[in-house]
Design a protein around this motif. Structure first.
Motif, mmCIF file in Angstrom:
data_model
loop_
_atom_site.group_PDB
_atom_site.id
_atom_site.type_symbol
_atom_site.label_atom_id
_atom_site.label_comp_id
_atom_site.label_asym_id
_atom_site.label_seq_id
_atom_site.Cartn_x
_atom_site.Cartn_y
_atom_site.Cartn_z
ATOM 1 N N MET A 1 0.843 -1.190 0.000
ATOM 2 C CA MET A 1 0.000 0.000 0.000
ATOM 3 C C MET A 1 0.882 1.245 0.000
ATOM 4 S SD MET A 1 -3.155 -1.020 0.000
ATOM 5 C CE MET A 1 -4.060 0.403 0.600
ATOM 6 N N THR A 2 0.495 2.230 -0.806
ATOM 7 C CA THR A 2 1.247 3.487 -0.852
ATOM 8 C C THR A 2 0.458 4.561 -0.127
ATOM 9 O OG1 THR A 2 0.229 3.989 -2.989
ATOM 10 C CG2 THR A 2 2.406 2.954 -3.015
ATOM 11 N N SER A 3 1.141 5.259 0.784
ATOM 12 C CA SER A 3 0.474 6.320 1.540
ATOM 13 C C SER A 3 0.751 7.694 0.950
ATOM 14 C CB SER A 3 0.936 6.289 3.003
ATOM 15 O OG SER A 3 2.346 6.431 3.093
ATOM 16 N N THR A 4 1.765 7.790 0.090
ATOM 17 C CA THR A 4 2.086 9.058 -0.549
ATOM 18 C C THR A 4 1.299 9.183 -1.840
ATOM 19 O OG1 THR A 4 4.327 8.997 0.371
ATOM 20 C CG2 THR A 4 3.935 10.491 -1.481
ATOM 21 N N ALA A 5 0.453 10.176 -1.912
ATOM 22 C CA ALA A 5 -0.393 10.353 -3.091
ATOM 23 C C ALA A 5 0.398 10.949 -4.252
ATOM 24 C CB ALA A 5 -1.565 11.266 -2.751
ATOM 25 N N GLU B 1 7.923 2.976 -1.157
ATOM 26 C CA GLU B 1 6.479 2.781 -1.280
ATOM 27 C C GLU B 1 6.097 2.336 -2.693
ATOM 28 O OE1 GLU B 1 3.965 5.966 -0.001
ATOM 29 O OE2 GLU B 1 5.342 6.562 1.600
#
Length: 328
Positions: A1-5, A36
């Motif tokens: 999962m990537t938290s940085t958009a 990420e």
């Protein structure tokens, strides 16, 4: 999962604040975001071949292939298709998964030479490699022909900021660059576009160039960061060597504002130590260009064995061929 958009609405002030961070904080942020979106251990190994060298009518101040400058670079007509395919096969055998063909043209013309390039693209595509070309300006119709032949990516660097561009090149303008990139996008080809530092630009120019890339409707899939390769006989031959920390700072900032893109550590590696290149990888670079000729177009570049030894020292590994993995 990537938290940085992924964002396309960056401002100059936001990118400036990222770029101006203390170096270790900047690298830590970039390395975190890199992990990420990418495997931190994989580096895409690419090969760039000059299929037509020298004699270019443009006046790019950094380029030894411009006809108006007196350099030691020999003019070479368009290579035979079978010669190019043989180079591509050797590159693949040496671990490259992307093969880029460069022609010193101002623009693509609809003639027999372009027909031959189409055949080259088809041939390299059949080898199962990502095929990239950099041929100068092109129309949407020409981009469609390349896409139909199997072209994966088209390289068209911004070089520098829109504001500084006219100080480096006078035979075309910045909008010409943007138009070609738009034509590539419309044809469904991925975009490879970055720039060069060390041209005499300011840090603000560097940030402005990244802003242009990072606010495109879709980020370039590939962002090369080049250090000026000083070529004797060009107007910029006496420019100072680019500081390695400036390369690290540019790569880290590019990684943060374009997290999903491949950031390519490109020209200038020949003047960087293994340790300096390691910092670039830590900052988010995940691609290099290598080759048995030990040149990047017409300037010196590390060779295959040297690069493979470096990757081994750093605990890195060549990225697997995505096309072959997908097929499996």
């Amino acid at each position: 999962m990537t938290s940085t958009a992924i964002r396309n609405n960056w401002t100059l002030e936001e990118i400036q604040a990222i770029y101006d961070q203390p170096l270790l904080d900047l690298v830590y942020q970039a390395a975190t975001i890199h992990r990420e979106y990418h495997s931190a251990r994989e580096i895409q190994v690419c090969t760039l071949l000059s299929i037509k060298t020298g004699g270019c009518p443009e006046d790019c101040s950094y380029c030894g292939q411009a006809a108006r400058y007196h350099t030691d670079i020999k003019v070479q007509a368009l290579l035979p298709t079978e010669t190019v395919i043989a180079h591509a096969q050797k590159a693949k055998d040496n671990g490259s998964t992307r093969f880029c063909m460069a022609a010193a043209w101002r623009e693509v013309r609809d003639n027999r030479d372009f027909d031959r390039v189409i055949d080259m693209v088809k041939g390299v595509n059949e080898l199962g490699m990502e095929v990239c070309c950099t041929l100068g300006m092109l129309t949407e119709e020409q981009a469609v022909r390349l896409q139909e032949a199997g072209l994966h990516a088209y390289n068209h660097n911004l070089d520098t900021s829109e504001q500084y561009y006219k100080e480096i090149i006078s035979t075309r303008n910045f909008d010409n660059r943007i138009n070609t990139i738009n034509n590539v996008r419309k044809a469904g080809i991925t975009v490879c576009s970055g720039g060069i530092i060390g041209l005499g630009e300011t840090h603000r120019d560097r940030i402005s160039m990244l802003l242009t890339l990072a606010t495109m409707p879709k980020h370039p899939e590939s962002v090369p960061i080049n250090a000026l390769a000083r070529v004797k006989g060009t107007p910029l031959e006496d420019n100072p060597k680019v500081d390695a920390w400036d390369m690290v700072r540019m790569i880290a900032t590019a990684r943060i504002v374009m997290p999903a893109s491949t950031v390519r550590l490109t020209a200038g590696r020949i003047e960087m130590t293994e340790s300096e290149q390691a910092w670039c990888f830590m900052a988010g670079a995940n691609s290099i260009f290598t080759g048995e000729r030990q040149t990047l177009l017409v300037t010196p570049n590390p060779g295959v064995s040297e690069d493979m030894q470096m990757l081994q020292h750093l605990g890195l590994q060549p990225m697997p061929n995505k096309k072959e993995v997908t097929a499996c």
